[in-house]
Design a protein around this motif. Structure first.
Motif, PDB file in Angstrom:
ATOM      1  N   UNK A   8       0.867  -1.173   0.074  1.00 53.74           N
ATOM      2  CA  UNK A   8       0.081   0.086  -0.172  1.00 53.74           C
ATOM      3  C   UNK A   8       0.439   1.163   0.093  1.00 53.74           C
ATOM      4  N   UNK A   9       2.112   1.037  -0.021  1.00 48.28           N
ATOM      5  CA  UNK A   9       3.154   2.526  -0.309  1.00 48.28           C
ATOM      6  C   UNK A   9       3.390   2.920  -2.109  1.00 48.28           C
ATOM      7  N   UNK A  10       3.172   3.941  -2.544  1.00 49.88           N
ATOM      8  CA  UNK A  10       2.909   4.304  -3.250  1.00 49.88           C
ATOM      9  C   UNK A  10       4.256   5.784  -3.516  1.00 49.88           C
ATOM     10  N   UNK A  13       3.038   2.749   8.689  1.00 46.59           N
ATOM     11  CA  UNK A  13       1.963   2.091   8.692  1.00 46.59           C
ATOM     12  C   UNK A  13       0.804   1.438   7.473  1.00 46.59           C
ATOM     13  N   UNK A  14       0.896   1.267   6.933  1.00 40.10           N
ATOM     14  CA  UNK A  14      -0.097   1.233   5.865  1.00 40.10           C
ATOM     15  C   UNK A  14      -0.674  -0.278   5.493  1.00 40.10           C
ATOM     16  N   UNK A  15      -1.748  -0.082   6.242  1.00 40.29           N
ATOM     17  CA  UNK A  15      -3.427  -0.669   6.363  1.00 40.29           C
ATOM     18  C   UNK A  15      -3.902  -0.142   5.372  1.00 40.29           C
ATOM     19  N   UNK A  16      -3.911   1.043   4.618  1.00 38.55           N
ATOM     20  CA  UNK A  16      -4.194   1.699   3.829  1.00 38.55           C
ATOM     21  C   UNK A  16      -3.729   2.645   2.645  1.00 38.55           C
ATOM     22  N   UNK A  17      -3.979   2.943   1.566  1.00 38.44           N
ATOM     23  CA  UNK A  17      -2.597   3.491   0.573  1.00 38.44           C
ATOM     24  C   UNK A  17      -2.131   4.866   1.199  1.00 38.44           C
TER      25      UNK A  17
END
Length: 193
Positions: free
Chosen positions: A75-77, A91-95
């Protein structure tokens, strides 16, 4: 049709993080981070290949200094030319989307994970997430914390140690806890003698 816990997480709904599928994703991310963080002397090409392997998107010319930590990685862009200094935690539970040319100081935390406010729901070990979007050419000072659901506009400056609790408009300078708008002043480069 019933959603999996991972599908719930990615949809921003309440989910259980100790689900086997998510545990396997987190274990893969931990294995990747161990390799990435153990390779600070790797060549630029080797480092880039590791970043592409572990993260959702890595543009050209991205620099991530180890140690780096995340929940899942996918989720890391990071767009072209993004720079993450030592000790960043995502903390990438979402993008988490970071725009081109953005510079992130050491020890910065970007936290998409959140928890219910109602104690009875929280006691069920449920959590949810909200995405973080950081624009182009943003400068985030060391030790800043970006909280769930925040969008930071292009060309903004986040002062060192700030806690960003709400959206930051384009070309705005903020600092403090919680981060508040500052009147920006031009700092002149020292003259050579």
């Amino acid at each position: 049709m019933t959603m999996t816990e991972k599908q719930k997480m990615l949809a921003g709904e309440l989910y259980t993080s100790d689900d086997p599928e998510l545990a396997a994703d987190a274990a893969r991310a931990r294995d990747w981070m161990a390799r990435f963080n153990a390779a600070p002397a790797a060549s630029a090409d080797e480092t880039y290949a590791l970043l592409v392997e572990g993260l959702g998107h890595v543009g050209a010319g991205v620099t991530v200094r180890s140690p780096f930590h995340c929940d899942y990685g996918y989720n890391v862009h990071l767009e072209d030319g993004v720079f993450l200094n030592y000790g960043c935690v995502v903390l990438d539970v979402m993008p988490v989307r970071i725009g081109a040319g953005t510079q992130v100081g050491p020890g910065v935390q970007m936290v998409t994970a959140d928890h219910p406010r109602e104690a009875s729901v929280r006691a069920q070990m449920l959590e949810f997430g909200l995405p973080i979007v950081i624009g182009r050419n943003v400068w985030i000072g060391g030790g800043a914390i970006i909280l769930p659901g925040v969008t930071i506009g292009n060309d903004a400056i986040i002062g060192a140690g700030s806690v960003v609790t709400r959206d930051i408009p384009v070309a705005t300078t903020v600092a403090g806890n919680p981060a508040r708008r500052l009147v920006s002043r031009v700092i002149q480069k020292p003259r050579t003698v």
